[in-house]
Design a protein around this motif. Sequence first.
Motif, mmCIF file in Angstrom:
data_model
loop_
_atom_site.group_PDB
_atom_site.id
_atom_site.type_symbol
_atom_site.label_atom_id
_atom_site.label_comp_id
_atom_site.label_asym_id
_atom_site.label_seq_id
_atom_site.Cartn_x
_atom_site.Cartn_y
_atom_site.Cartn_z
ATOM 1 N N HIS A 77 -18.964 -10.990 7.341
ATOM 2 C CA HIS A 77 -17.993 -11.492 6.362
ATOM 3 C C HIS A 77 -17.312 -10.321 5.654
ATOM 4 O O HIS A 77 -16.076 -10.301 5.487
ATOM 5 N N LEU A 78 -18.086 -9.341 5.237
ATOM 6 C CA LEU A 78 -17.543 -8.188 4.529
ATOM 7 C C LEU A 78 -16.566 -7.393 5.396
ATOM 8 O O LEU A 78 -15.606 -6.801 4.889
ATOM 9 N N ARG A 79 -16.801 -7.373 6.698
ATOM 10 C CA ARG A 79 -15.960 -6.578 7.594
ATOM 11 C C ARG A 79 -14.704 -7.302 8.059
ATOM 12 O O ARG A 79 -13.803 -6.672 8.602
ATOM 13 N N THR A 80 -14.633 -8.610 7.847
ATOM 14 C CA THR A 80 -13.492 -9.361 8.362
ATOM 15 C C THR A 80 -12.646 -10.032 7.286
ATOM 16 O O THR A 80 -11.433 -10.185 7.467
ATOM 17 N N VAL A 81 -13.260 -10.446 6.187
ATOM 18 C CA VAL A 81 -12.527 -11.176 5.140
ATOM 19 C C VAL A 81 -12.317 -10.240 3.951
ATOM 20 O O VAL A 81 -13.287 -9.839 3.305
ATOM 21 N N LEU A 139 -14.533 -3.797 4.142
ATOM 22 C CA LEU A 139 -15.513 -2.897 4.724
ATOM 23 C C LEU A 139 -15.193 -2.691 6.200
ATOM 24 O O LEU A 139 -14.768 -3.618 6.887
ATOM 25 N N THR A 140 -15.395 -1.476 6.698
ATOM 26 C CA THR A 140 -15.230 -1.185 8.120
ATOM 27 C C THR A 140 -16.522 -0.555 8.642
ATOM 28 O O THR A 140 -17.350 -0.078 7.855
ATOM 29 N N PRO A 141 -16.718 -0.509 9.952
ATOM 30 C CA PRO A 141 -17.919 0.145 10.484
ATOM 31 C C PRO A 141 -18.019 1.616 10.091
ATOM 32 O O PRO A 141 -19.123 2.160 9.991
ATOM 33 N N GLU A 142 -16.865 2.249 9.831
ATOM 34 C CA GLU A 142 -16.858 3.672 9.477
ATOM 35 C C GLU A 142 -16.834 3.923 7.980
ATOM 36 O O GLU A 142 -17.093 5.031 7.540
ATOM 37 N N GLY A 143 -16.491 2.898 7.193
ATOM 38 C CA GLY A 143 -16.379 3.102 5.748
ATOM 39 C C GLY A 143 -15.681 1.951 5.065
ATOM 40 O O GLY A 143 -16.196 0.842 4.979
ATOM 41 N N ARG A 144 -14.463 2.194 4.596
ATOM 42 C CA ARG A 144 -13.714 1.165 3.877
ATOM 43 C C ARG A 144 -12.236 1.471 3.964
ATOM 44 O O ARG A 144 -11.827 2.645 4.035
#
Length: 276
Positions: free
Chosen positions: A47-51, A222-227
């Motif tokens: 959720h944090l990485r997509t919305v 949020l992204t896999p590498e950071g934000r």
Amino acid sequence: MGTPRQERQQPRHVLSPQTVDAYLRRIGARRPVRADAAALRELQLRHLRTVPFENLSVHRGEDIVLEDEPLVAKIVDARRGGFCYELNGAFAALLRALGFTVTLYQARVFGDGGRLGIPYDHLTLRVETEDGTGPWLADVGFGDHSHHPLALDDREDQKDPAGVFRIVAGGQYGDLDLMRDGKRQFRIDTRPRDLTDFEAGAWYHRTSPASHFTRSLVCSRLTPEGRITLSGRKLVVTEHGERQERRLSGDAAVLAAYEEHFGLVLDRLPPDPATG
């Protein structure tokens, strides 16, 4: 916490299987086999990485309706994000439909100088799972925050990719303070609440000149590498601890950034209060 008070949190209408499936597709998740801690952890991270955490509705004059179906529709059908009341409200509806037991808590955010914000400043979630672990503090609506749910009854340090978190006693009324890297984030009132209880807080943050939401424009994910964050025309990308900023020139570039980085297709830019 007694059963009658927990029951107050259960919705009258559970999301349909079709809506649940669409929500899971939106966040790139599979329907969990069991409502356990591992599933909760996966759902929160996805959720944090997509919305995105975003307050565009505040500046576009859009209604914010604190009911399960409109909140979910904004995320799933309109493919938008929102701020805490919207994101955690919708996430709670999804979790309940998947078999988790969810209780809404109100919290007050610590501001400059450790000053507490208004009551119902923030909506956060207590989640109980079928595997008997927890209870968990789950939150997809605080922006830059823990990636994973936190053990609500644990009073020791809890390591997370976003830092070291600790839940401690707060104040004199049985409240709990959430700390991140030694700094207080918000104070949790552990009495069960309903979505309608947060309407005054949402109204304040949509209308008050003192609210940071009316004084700033933000969209962050949020992204896999950071934000990645878009504040007005400033795009901030953090990867592996390295931060890069650049200012976008022209409305077309900003609209393209909203679509490219957050999946938001906007017909117009929201007015930026920072530029008047």
